[in-house]
Design a protein around this motif. Structure first.
Motif, short mmCIF file in Angstrom:
data_model
loop_
_atom_site.label_atom_id
_atom_site.label_comp_id
_atom_site.label_asym_id
_atom_site.label_seq_id
_atom_site.Cartn_x
_atom_site.Cartn_y
_atom_site.Cartn_z
N LEU A 1 -12.18 -0.20 5.47
CA LEU A 1 -11.81 -1.02 6.63
C LEU A 1 -12.30 -2.47 6.55
O LEU A 1 -13.44 -2.73 6.14
N GLU A 2 -11.40 -3.37 6.92
CA GLU A 2 -11.71 -4.82 7.00
C GLU A 2 -12.21 -5.41 5.69
O GLU A 2 -13.21 -6.14 5.66
N GLY A 3 -11.52 -5.12 4.64
CA GLY A 3 -11.79 -5.75 3.35
C GLY A 3 -13.14 -5.38 2.75
O GLY A 3 -13.64 -4.27 2.95
N TYR A 4 -13.75 -6.33 2.05
CA TYR A 4 -15.03 -6.05 1.37
C TYR A 4 -16.13 -5.68 2.36
O TYR A 4 -17.10 -5.03 1.98
N LYS A 5 -15.95 -6.08 3.63
CA LYS A 5 -16.94 -5.74 4.65
C LYS A 5 -17.10 -4.21 4.71
O LYS A 5 -18.21 -3.68 4.77
N GLY A 6 -15.97 -3.50 4.69
CA GLY A 6 -16.00 -2.03 4.75
C GLY A 6 -16.68 -1.43 3.54
O GLY A 6 -17.39 -0.42 3.64
N LEU A 7 -16.49 -2.07 2.39
CA LEU A 7 -17.11 -1.55 1.16
C LEU A 7 -18.61 -1.82 1.18
O LEU A 7 -19.42 -1.00 0.73
N ILE A 8 -19.00 -2.96 1.74
CA ILE A 8 -20.44 -3.30 1.81
C ILE A 8 -21.15 -2.38 2.81
O ILE A 8 -22.21 -1.81 2.51
N TYR A 9 -20.55 -2.21 4.00
CA TYR A 9 -21.25 -1.50 5.07
C TYR A 9 -20.81 -0.04 5.24
O TYR A 9 -21.21 0.65 6.18
N GLY A 10 -19.98 0.42 4.31
CA GLY A 10 -19.64 1.85 4.29
C GLY A 10 -18.66 2.30 5.36
O GLY A 10 -18.76 3.43 5.83
N ASN A 11 -17.72 1.43 5.73
CA ASN A 11 -16.73 1.82 6.74
C ASN A 11 -15.38 2.13 6.10
O ASN A 11 -14.79 1.27 5.44
N TYR A 12 -14.93 3.35 6.32
CA TYR A 12 -13.62 3.75 5.75
C TYR A 12 -13.04 4.85 6.62
O TYR A 12 -13.71 5.42 7.48
N ARG A 13 -11.74 5.09 6.38
CA ARG A 13 -11.17 6.29 7.00
C ARG A 13 -10.30 6.98 5.95
O ARG A 13 -9.64 6.30 5.15
N LYS A 14 -10.36 8.31 5.98
CA LYS A 14 -9.54 9.05 5.02
C LYS A 14 -8.09 9.01 5.48
O LYS A 14 -7.81 9.30 6.64
N MET A 15 -7.22 8.60 4.59
CA MET A 15 -5.82 8.42 4.95
C MET A 15 -5.04 9.71 4.68
O MET A 15 -5.42 10.49 3.80
N LYS A 16 -3.95 9.86 5.43
CA LYS A 16 -3.07 11.01 5.21
C LYS A 16 -1.71 10.46 4.73
O LYS A 16 -1.40 9.30 5.03
N PRO A 17 -0.91 11.30 4.08
CA PRO A 17 0.40 10.80 3.64
C PRO A 17 1.20 10.19 4.81
O PRO A 17 1.87 9.19 4.62
N GLU A 18 1.07 10.76 6.01
CA GLU A 18 1.83 10.25 7.17
C GLU A 18 1.45 8.80 7.50
O GLU A 18 2.24 8.05 8.07
N ASP A 19 0.20 8.42 7.15
CA ASP A 19 -0.23 7.04 7.46
C ASP A 19 0.63 6.01 6.73
O ASP A 19 0.69 4.85 7.13
N MET B 1 0.84 -1.21 0.00
CA MET B 1 0.00 0.00 0.00
C MET B 1 0.87 1.26 0.00
O MET B 1 0.56 2.24 -0.66
N ARG B 2 1.96 1.18 0.76
CA ARG B 2 2.89 2.32 0.79
C ARG B 2 3.44 2.61 -0.61
O ARG B 2 3.55 3.77 -1.02
N GLY B 3 3.74 1.53 -1.35
CA GLY B 3 4.25 1.70 -2.72
C GLY B 3 3.25 2.42 -3.61
O GLY B 3 3.61 3.31 -4.38
N VAL B 4 1.97 2.03 -3.49
CA VAL B 4 0.92 2.67 -4.31
C VAL B 4 0.78 4.14 -3.86
O VAL B 4 0.80 5.06 -4.69
N ALA B 5 0.65 4.34 -2.54
CA ALA B 5 0.38 5.68 -2.01
C ALA B 5 1.51 6.65 -2.34
O ALA B 5 1.27 7.75 -2.84
N LYS B 6 2.74 6.23 -2.10
CA LYS B 6 3.87 7.14 -2.33
C LYS B 6 3.92 7.57 -3.79
O LYS B 6 4.17 8.72 -4.11
N THR B 7 3.68 6.60 -4.69
CA THR B 7 3.73 6.92 -6.12
C THR B 7 2.58 7.87 -6.50
O THR B 7 2.78 8.81 -7.29
N LEU B 8 1.42 7.66 -5.90
CA LEU B 8 0.28 8.55 -6.20
C LEU B 8 0.55 9.96 -5.67
O LEU B 8 0.29 10.95 -6.35
#
Ligand code: F6P
Length: 358
Positions: A41-59, A20-27
């Motif tokens: 969050l937690e794979g497809y479960k997060g996509l189904i039930y709408g759970n996410y968090r906005k990431m920051k470059p520091e993450d 993920m770091r490789g993708v994020a850094k390049t983006l």
């Protein structure tokens, strides 16, 4: 503003964060502040039930060496994706709705075989998807190697190495049971690297008498101990000849915790030798990624970001002959990359005197 969703699904492995770091850094390099990453969050479960968090470059800083996944994972079987959940929710529709609601330009999905089937489904349903081949099992079609595999090989090899000294002291037969689900890549590599005398993998069904013969031969040569690397999916010739239904019924009646215990008991009965079993289990997925995985994860991640930048969707990024390549998702989904019993690695291992029980 580009909006990209990251999702890690299925069993974890050591190099998810590095990827993920490789993708994020390049983006971030390409878009600077004009990209927003949603950590689903937690794979497809997060996509189904709408759970996410906005990431920051520091993450994405300081996670190159961190095992596990910073956004969590879960197993959501593909075969149940088209079935409504316990509250009647249409999971596929819910995933598509959240994708649209969040205004995502692309989903970056890191996962194994089951994950790829659902990723392909989402792609067919109109979502932009780019995937990355994650698994310690190394069984994803379309790539020479998956990230996580080499780190797990190191751990399984270390388990065999540690067994060597105690096996030599006591003169016993030791079985080390290695993960790998339905394939034998991990057992084959760890077995060769750890100097196992016998390697049993699902792709080469074993005959217990051949195993016993190999043990007797070693005993006659004056060797005080023997080590078997047994894949968790190893299967006898007898069981391999059964129909799916017959095998299922036989396994249901099985009294052994896993295949190694059955093999261990048979060896003890047939040879009288003392047998001990070691199952490193989930330690094989734990800890930090090895340097090789860090390198391929960074490269695969960067290549996935490049696909997003070029708006080339519907691909998994694989590694072929040392080069990163896009592989159409439709070709990857539903296929398994197995060890070829006739491949040179098997022939070479046999040439070294390793018995495969065939
Ligand atoms: O696919 C990775 C893997 O570790 C397999 O080798 C193993 O069979 C399976 O996952 C174990 O799954 P779980 O973590 O759900 O017990």
């Amino acid at each position: 503003m580009k909006k990209i969703g990251f999702l890690t699904s299925g069993g974890d492995c050591q190099s998810l964060n590095a990827t993920m770091r490789g993708v994020a850094k390049t983006l971030y390099q390409a878009y600077s502040k004009d990209v927003e990453i949603y950590g689903i969050l937690e794979g497809y479960k997060g996509l189904i039930y709408g759970n996410y968090r906005k990431m920051k470059p520091e993450d994405f800083s300081g996670i190159l060496t961190e095992g596990g996944t910073i956004i969590g994972t879960s197993r959501q079987p593909f075969k149940k994706m088209r079935e409504p959940d316990e509250n009647g929710l249409d999971k596929v529709k819910a995933m598509k709705d959240n994708y649209k609601k969040w205004g995502l330009d692309c989903l970056v999905i890191l996962g194994g075989n089951g994950t790829h089937k659902t990723a392909n489904l989402l792609s067919e349903e109109g979502c932009n998807v780019v995937t990355l081949p994650k698994t310690i099992d190394n069984d994803i079609w379309g790539t020479d190697i998956t990230f996580g595999f080499q780190s797990a090989v190191n751990i399984a090899t270390n388990a065999i190495d540690c067994i060597h000294t105690t096996a030599a002291s006591h003169g016993r037969v030791f079985i080390v049971e290695v993960m790998g689900h339905k394939v034998g890549w991990l057992t084959l590599h760890a077995g060769i690297a750890g100097g196992a005398d016998i390697i049993l993998i699902p792709e080469i069904p074993y005959d217990i008498d051949s195993v016993v013969k190999a043990l007797d031969k070693r005993a006659k040569q004056g060797k005080r101990f023997s080590i078997l690397a047994v894949a968790e999916g190893a299967i006898s010739k007898e069981d391999a000849a059964l129909s799916k239904k017959e095998l299922k019924a036989k396994r249901k009646a099985n009294i052994y915790p896993s295949i190694s215990y059955q093999i261990g008991e048979e060896i003890n009965k047939k040879t009288g030798q003392e047998v001990r079993i070691t199952v490193p289990g989930h330690t094989q997925r734990g800890g930090e990624p090895c340097p090789y995985d860090r390198v391929i994860s960074s490269r695969l991640g960067a290549a996935a970001a490049r696909l997003i930048i070029d708006e080339k969707y519907g691909y998994m990024v694989g590694l072929k002959n040392g080069e990163t390549i896009p592989v159409p998702l439709s070709e990857v989904a539903g296929k398994l990359k197995m060890v070829e019993p006739d491949s040179s690695i098997i022939k070479e291992a046999k040439g070294l005197g390793i018995c495969f029980g065939d």
